[in-house]
Write a protein that holds these residues in place. Structure first.
Motif, PDB file in Angstrom:
ATOM      1  N   SER A  67       1.077   5.299   1.350  1.00 56.95           N
ATOM      2  CA  SER A  67       0.425   4.095   0.859  1.00 56.95           C
ATOM      3  C   SER A  67       0.801   2.900   1.710  1.00 56.95           C
ATOM      4  N   VAL A  68      -0.146   1.982   1.781  1.00 55.22           N
ATOM      5  CA  VAL A  68       0.053   0.772   2.569  1.00 55.22           C
ATOM      6  C   VAL A  68      -0.712  -0.362   1.887  1.00 55.22           C
ATOM      7  N   TYR A  69      -0.111  -1.544   1.912  1.00 57.19           N
ATOM      8  CA  TYR A  69      -0.757  -2.741   1.375  1.00 57.19           C
ATOM      9  C   TYR A  69      -1.386  -3.506   2.536  1.00 57.19           C
ATOM     10  N   ILE A  70      -2.656  -3.860   2.380  1.00 56.24           N
ATOM     11  CA  ILE A  70      -3.398  -4.511   3.456  1.00 56.24           C
ATOM     12  C   ILE A  70      -3.988  -5.821   2.951  1.00 56.24           C
ATOM     13  N   LYS A  71      -3.823  -6.871   3.773  1.00 55.53           N
ATOM     14  CA  LYS A  71      -4.405  -8.173   3.428  1.00 55.53           C
ATOM     15  C   LYS A  71      -5.896  -8.115   3.756  1.00 55.53           C
ATOM     16  N   THR A  84      -4.917  -8.883  -1.540  1.00 54.38           N
ATOM     17  CA  THR A  84      -4.324  -7.693  -0.926  1.00 54.38           C
ATOM     18  C   THR A  84      -4.855  -6.446  -1.628  1.00 54.38           C
ATOM     19  N   THR A  89      -4.100   4.098  -0.749  1.00 54.00           N
ATOM     20  CA  THR A  89      -3.283   5.304  -0.877  1.00 54.00           C
ATOM     21  C   THR A  89      -4.059   6.499  -0.336  1.00 54.00           C
ATOM     22  N   MET A 147       0.959   7.855   9.102  1.00 49.32           N
ATOM     23  CA  MET A 147       1.385   6.451   9.103  1.00 49.32           C
ATOM     24  C   MET A 147       0.988   5.722  10.374  1.00 49.32           C
ATOM     25  N   PHE A 148       0.802   6.440  11.484  1.00 50.22           N
ATOM     26  CA  PHE A 148       0.280   5.748  12.663  1.00 50.22           C
ATOM     27  C   PHE A 148      -1.148   5.272  12.394  1.00 50.22           C
ATOM     28  N   LYS A 159      -4.216  -1.179   9.305  1.00 51.24           N
ATOM     29  CA  LYS A 159      -3.725  -2.450   8.745  1.00 51.24           C
ATOM     30  C   LYS A 159      -3.700  -3.544   9.813  1.00 51.24           C
ATOM     31  N   THR A 160      -3.192  -3.205  10.983  1.00 50.27           N
ATOM     32  CA  THR A 160      -3.132  -4.196  12.059  1.00 50.27           C
ATOM     33  C   THR A 160      -4.534  -4.644  12.473  1.00 50.27           C
ATOM     34  N   VAL A 200       1.686  12.084   0.354  1.00 46.46           N
ATOM     35  CA  VAL A 200       1.185  10.822  -0.207  1.00 46.46           C
ATOM     36  C   VAL A 200       1.647   9.663   0.674  1.00 46.46           C
ATOM     37  N   SER A 222      -1.014   2.394   9.782  1.00 47.63           N
ATOM     38  CA  SER A 222      -0.431   1.193  10.385  1.00 47.63           C
ATOM     39  C   SER A 222      -1.454   0.521  11.304  1.00 47.63           C
ATOM     40  N   ASN A 223      -2.159   1.358  12.064  1.00 47.43           N
ATOM     41  CA  ASN A 223      -3.148   0.848  13.009  1.00 47.43           C
ATOM     42  C   ASN A 223      -4.328   0.199  12.273  1.00 47.43           C
TER      43      ASN A 223
END
Lengths: 144, 143
Positions: A13-17, A102, A106, A128-129, A135-136, A11, A132-133
């Motif tokens: 999860s990441v929060y994205i604007k 935001t 998940t 997560m890479f 999100k950026t 699992v 993360s990518n």
């Protein structure tokens, strides 16, 4: 990662604007996916997810399609000869709007019992890479 | 996570950030940064203490800037978590190619602290996501 054994249910999860609609577009449009998903172009069409990477192509069954809230599809590691021979696993993307524009994204990667090498490959920093990518890219306009 | 019935007693979180290890270290240890992503809490970390005021406190047991930070953790923002034994948080920063750092947080020794384990399970993803946004865009997620 410090964990020796990759779990069969993972699992992340990441929060994205960004809005759920923007994230949905980024995970289902090849022009987006190739910028953050290791160069793989991914497209949802005719009940399947079609992926291409250089001269490689593979596709997976879409199990649930509910834009812009939830996407569930089978997972085959078509980018690697050894991994693609393993049994398909399953990936579920869930997008939940939060306050302040935001969205909580998940990813649950499960049914990995028949795909131990895939489980190890995607575990932890693998997923997560990608997240993360993503999100950026959505927050700054450029990937990592 | 809402999908997990029981919070894990060893929790591992990682995130890739477009920033140098030095920048990530500063964002973790400086109150002007932490209040933008740590639920508004100004946190000051020195070689001796993790000082999150009335929200969280800890003793620093390893302080190796900009690579590794280990401290104990007592969550004071809730009376139930405050009554539980201390757990442990380890931050590791590893430089990657292209001006990117990999930040990994391990929260463990949670066996005797189920309320804390449950409380932080959703929180760490939010904190690390906010930390990344602050460093890459100058703004936290709440702003």
């Amino acid at each position: 990662m410090s964990t020796a054994i990759a779990r069969t249910t993972q699992v992340y999860s990441v929060y994205i604007k960004a809005t759920p609609e923007q994230i949905w577009e980024a995970i289902t449009t090849p022009e987006f996916t190739e910028r953050y998903f290791h160069g793989v172009r991914m497209e949802i069409r005719d009940g399947r997810r079609w992926s291409t990477l250089r001269d490689l192509a593979w596709d997976e069954e879409v199990l649930e399609l509910d834009p812009p809230h939830r996407l569930v599809h089978a997972w085959t590691s078509g980018y690697d000869d050894e991994l693609r021979a393993e049994e398909p696993s399953r990936v579920a993307w869930t997008l939940e709007p939060q306050d302040n524009g935001t969205t909580l994204l998940t990813v649950v990667h499960d049914r990995l019992e028949g795909a131990p090498k895939t489980a190890a490959s995607v575990f932890g920093v693998g997923w997560m890479f990608v997240l993360s990518n993503l999100k950026t890219l959505l927050e700054t306009g450029e990937p990592l | 996570m809402s999908t997990m019935a029981t919070a894990l007693t060893t929790q591992v979180y990682s995130i890739f950030i477009k920033a140098s290890p030095e920048q990530v270290w500063e964002a973790i240890t400086t109150p002007e940064f932490t209040e933008k992503y740590f639920y508004g809490v100004p946190v000051t970390i020195t070689a001796e203490t993790f000082d999150g005021g009335a929200s969280a406190q800890g003793a620093v047991v390893e302080f190796d800037p900009p690579h590794k930070l280990v401290h104990s953790w007592r969550a004071l923002y809730d009376t139930e978590t405050a009554a539980e034994p201390e757990s442990r948080v380890t931050w590791e920063i590893a430089a990657q190619d292209g001006g990117v750092s990999l930040l990994t947080v391990v929260h463990d020794r949670l066996d005797e602290s189920p309320k804390t384990a449950e409380s932080v399970a959703g929180g760490w993803s939010y904190i690390l996501s906010g930390l990344k946004s602050v460093l890459e865009t100058g703004k936290g997620l709440a702003g």
